[in-house]
Design a protein around this motif. Structure first.
Motif, PDB file in Angstrom:
ATOM      1  N   ILE A  94      24.630  49.625 -26.285  1.00 16.32           N
ATOM      2  CA  ILE A  94      25.347  50.467 -27.303  1.00 16.32           C
ATOM      3  C   ILE A  94      27.100  49.885 -26.855  1.00 16.32           C
ATOM      4  O   ILE A  94      26.863  49.331 -25.873  1.00 16.32           O
ATOM      5  CB  ILE A  94      24.805  52.098 -25.689  1.00 16.32           C
ATOM      6  CG1 ILE A  94      25.534  52.955 -26.685  1.00 16.32           C
ATOM      7  CG2 ILE A  94      24.817  51.741 -24.650  1.00 16.32           C
ATOM      8  CD1 ILE A  94      25.172  54.519 -26.024  1.00 16.32           C
TER       9      ILE A  94
ATOM     10  N   THR B  36      21.409  48.350 -22.843  1.00 17.79           N
ATOM     11  CA  THR B  36      20.492  49.106 -22.760  1.00 17.79           C
ATOM     12  C   THR B  36      18.290  49.026 -22.394  1.00 17.79           C
ATOM     13  O   THR B  36      17.643  47.842 -22.498  1.00 17.79           O
ATOM     14  CB  THR B  36      20.112  50.100 -24.652  1.00 17.79           C
ATOM     15  OG1 THR B  36      19.884  49.007 -25.179  1.00 17.79           O
ATOM     16  CG2 THR B  36      21.548  50.013 -24.866  1.00 17.79           C
TER      17      THR B  36
ATOM     18  N   ASN C 116      20.127  56.152 -23.827  1.00 17.79           N
ATOM     19  CA  ASN C 116      21.466  55.157 -23.761  1.00 17.79           C
ATOM     20  C   ASN C 116      22.597  56.323 -23.761  1.00 17.79           C
ATOM     21  O   ASN C 116      23.403  56.067 -23.049  1.00 17.79           O
ATOM     22  CB  ASN C 116      20.664  53.901 -24.891  1.00 17.79           C
ATOM     23  CG  ASN C 116      19.553  53.825 -24.684  1.00 17.79           C
ATOM     24  OD1 ASN C 116      19.092  52.972 -23.331  1.00 17.79           O
ATOM     25  ND2 ASN C 116      18.822  53.379 -25.991  1.00 17.79           N
ATOM     26  N   THR C 117      22.473  56.778 -25.176  1.00 20.70           N
ATOM     27  CA  THR C 117      23.903  57.423 -25.050  1.00 20.70           C
ATOM     28  C   THR C 117      24.283  58.082 -23.856  1.00 20.70           C
ATOM     29  O   THR C 117      25.565  58.103 -23.687  1.00 20.70           O
ATOM     30  CB  THR C 117      23.905  58.405 -26.524  1.00 20.70           C
ATOM     31  OG1 THR C 117      23.728  57.917 -27.162  1.00 20.70           O
ATOM     32  CG2 THR C 117      26.000  58.950 -26.650  1.00 20.70           C
TER      33      THR C 117
ATOM     34  N   ASP D 234      24.642  53.030 -30.200  1.00 23.01           N
ATOM     35  CA  ASP D 234      23.194  52.153 -30.183  1.00 23.01           C
ATOM     36  C   ASP D 234      22.795  51.095 -30.984  1.00 23.01           C
ATOM     37  O   ASP D 234      22.405  52.212 -31.696  1.00 23.01           O
ATOM     38  CB  ASP D 234      22.315  53.950 -29.752  1.00 23.01           C
ATOM     39  CG  ASP D 234      21.361  53.531 -28.816  1.00 23.01           C
ATOM     40  OD1 ASP D 234      21.400  52.044 -28.858  1.00 23.01           O
ATOM     41  OD2 ASP D 234      20.659  54.109 -28.402  1.00 23.01           O
ATOM     42  N   TYR D 235      22.873  50.456 -30.669  1.00 25.59           N
ATOM     43  CA  TYR D 235      22.590  49.214 -31.478  1.00 25.59           C
ATOM     44  C   TYR D 235      21.064  49.750 -31.901  1.00 25.59           C
ATOM     45  O   TYR D 235      20.424  49.088 -32.946  1.00 25.59           O
ATOM     46  CB  TYR D 235      22.771  48.347 -31.465  1.00 25.59           C
ATOM     47  CG  TYR D 235      24.291  48.084 -31.973  1.00 25.59           C
ATOM     48  CD1 TYR D 235      25.026  47.269 -32.653  1.00 25.59           C
ATOM     49  CD2 TYR D 235      25.037  48.202 -30.838  1.00 25.59           C
ATOM     50  CE1 TYR D 235      25.913  47.067 -33.344  1.00 25.59           C
ATOM     51  CE2 TYR D 235      26.798  48.019 -31.881  1.00 25.59           C
ATOM     52  CZ  TYR D 235      27.200  47.137 -32.479  1.00 25.59           C
ATOM     53  OH  TYR D 235      28.017  46.891 -33.333  1.00 25.59           O
TER      54      TYR D 235
END
Length: 467
Positions: free
Chosen positions: A47, A208, A217-218, A239-240
């Protein structure tokens, strides 16, 4: 196999549709894999937070080395992280000069990005305070006319730095589209802060540990930003893990369309088979009892029921293959569909974000992601609104010409195989990872086969007679 002269336009339209369908299939599977390759060791398990450079508090909005140390030691101590800053200047070796992009990074940066070293090594933790640099092939050729330059020195900002590694260039389609036309130098972030007084750490990347869509994650990253006194609203957060999920979801939508075409044809065949058995039974029952009909025509009835059960099984199998849970970001879902204030706020937020991002310079990783995402969006659009319409239009024209079913089937099979081979070869040429998804290929082939049977065949019995 050569069609009559009058059939050429119809076969051309059919071939174009098949070409689009084949290319979108191989390209769509390749794009998420390429995004993962660009992410280095962590792939898409990361992220990022990128400072919006025109935030209301420009200096306070960027990171400091103290911030990075605090995050590493406390809030994100269990996570691998990288950070970077960017500057532009000229690099020199003796009388040769070349414009360069200078990236001040930490030693973990290569874990989050694809940096293919041709020689030497990337920056290490022990070199944090040393005058060292990693350059790419373009700069090596521009200054030294060769790439065997490890151990030599280049000059940046009037100071000499020792070259410890040479990074290879990305020759893929994405690398070509993001090429700035000049070289890149990686140096320790602390050194760049000393050389360029106006430079700021603007990019933070964190690994992450949650591959789902829970938002964990965020939440972890936003909490970490708040702990160092930063407002998450001043950063663009990606966030990939979710980004690649959305990209792969477009492939699932493409497969859904292909399987839907197949299922429509299968339902029609099922309906026709049921009607055949129904009419057959009505005809027999005019002069026979049920027991007599079942006893005398048991084999035919059993075969008919077996065909019906086989069609139902195939339909259920296709549904099992294509069903998936559609993911929509929670922030785009209202509590009530008819909620004018929600949609008004969503539009307002979008406008404010664009205004805040005016002049925002995206880092290389985000640019690559945006390009891949745009290609994927167009790939899905062309598959649905160009590939299938052209294919079905070509079949319709061929049906009007009363072309033989076997001839059309052979043309589709041969051309589809050729188009898939051509698409795979093209991926190799543009340095994209060729990914063969057997399930996707079978879905496309079955959809095409059934569509041809439905459009050009008269009855199921005649279809199997041809084959």
């Amino acid at each position: 196999m050569k069609p009559a002269q009058s059939a050429y336009p119809a076969y051309l339209i059919l071939a174009l549709g098949l070409l689009v369908l084949a290319w979108s299939t191989v390209l769509g599977s390749s794009l998420p894999v390429k995004l993962g390759d660009l992410g280095g060791l962590h792939k898409t398990n990361k992220i990022t937070a990128t400072w919006l450079s025109n935030s209301h508090q420009p200096e306070e909005g960027s990171f400091s080395l103290q911030d990075m140390r605090q995050l590493t030691q406390y809030n994100l101590r269990d996570y691998d992280l990288a950070y970077a800053m960017e500057a532009s200047t000229s690099a020199a070796y003796q009388k040769n000069q070349s414009p360069v992009q200078v990236l001040g990074v930490n030693d973990r940066y290569d874990q989050f990005h694809q940096i293919n070293l041709r020689s030497g090594c990337f920056l290490t933790f022990e070199q944090e305070n040393q005058q060292v640099a990693v350059i790419n092939e373009d700069l090596a050729q521009a200054l030294f006319r060769n790439c065997n330059v490890v151990g030599l020195e280049i000059e940046l900002y009037g100071r000499k730095l020792k070259i410890v590694g040479v990074a290879g260039n990305d020759r893929s389609l994405i690398g070509t589209l993001t090429d700035k036309g000049y070289g890149t130098v990686y140096i320790p972030a602390k050194v760049l802060l000393e050389l360029e007084a106006d430079s700021r750490i603007t990019l933070l990347e964190v690994e992450t540990k949650d591959a789902g869509t829970t938002g964990r994650n965020t939440a972890v990253l936003e909490t970490a930003l708040a702990s160092i006194g930063q407002d998450p609203a001043n950063y663009k957060i990606i966030d990939y893990s979710v980004a690649v999920l959305l990209m792969e979801q477009e492939n699932l939508l493409r497969n859904f369309v292909a399987a839907t075409v197949a299922m429509v044809m299968l339902f029609d065949l099922l309906r026709r088979k049921i009607m055949d058995i129904y009419h057959f039974c009505r005809l027999r029952l005019r002069d026979k009892y049920w027991s007599e009909m079942i006893k005398g025509d048991a084999v035919r009835l059993m075969l008919g029921m077996a065909e019906i059960l086989a069609l139902v099984a195939v339909i259920l199998l296709l549904w099992k293959l294509i069903r998936f849970s559609l993911y929509i970001p929670p922030e785009n879902i209202p509590n009530e569909l008819i909620d004018v204030s929600f949609w008004a706020d969503l539009i307002k937020k979008g406008i404010q974000t664009r205004m805040q991002s005016a002049g925002y310079a995206a880092p290389l990783g985000e640019i690559q992601f945006n390009i891949l995402n745009t290609i994927q969006n167009w790939n899905l659009f062309l598959n649905i609104f160009l590939g299938w319409p052209l294919f079905l239009l070509g079949l319709y024209q061929i049906k009007l010409l009363k072309e033989k079913l076997l001839k059309v089937e052979l043309f589709c099979v041969v051309f589809m195989l050729a188009a898939l081979s051509l698409g795979t070869a093209l991926l190799w040429i543009i340095k994209m990872p060729p990914v063969t998804e057997t399930g996707e290929m079978l879905l496309v082939f079955s959809s095409i086969f059934l569509a041809v049977v439905k459009r050009t065949g008269d009855t199921p019995a005649e279809t199997w007679a041809f084959l």
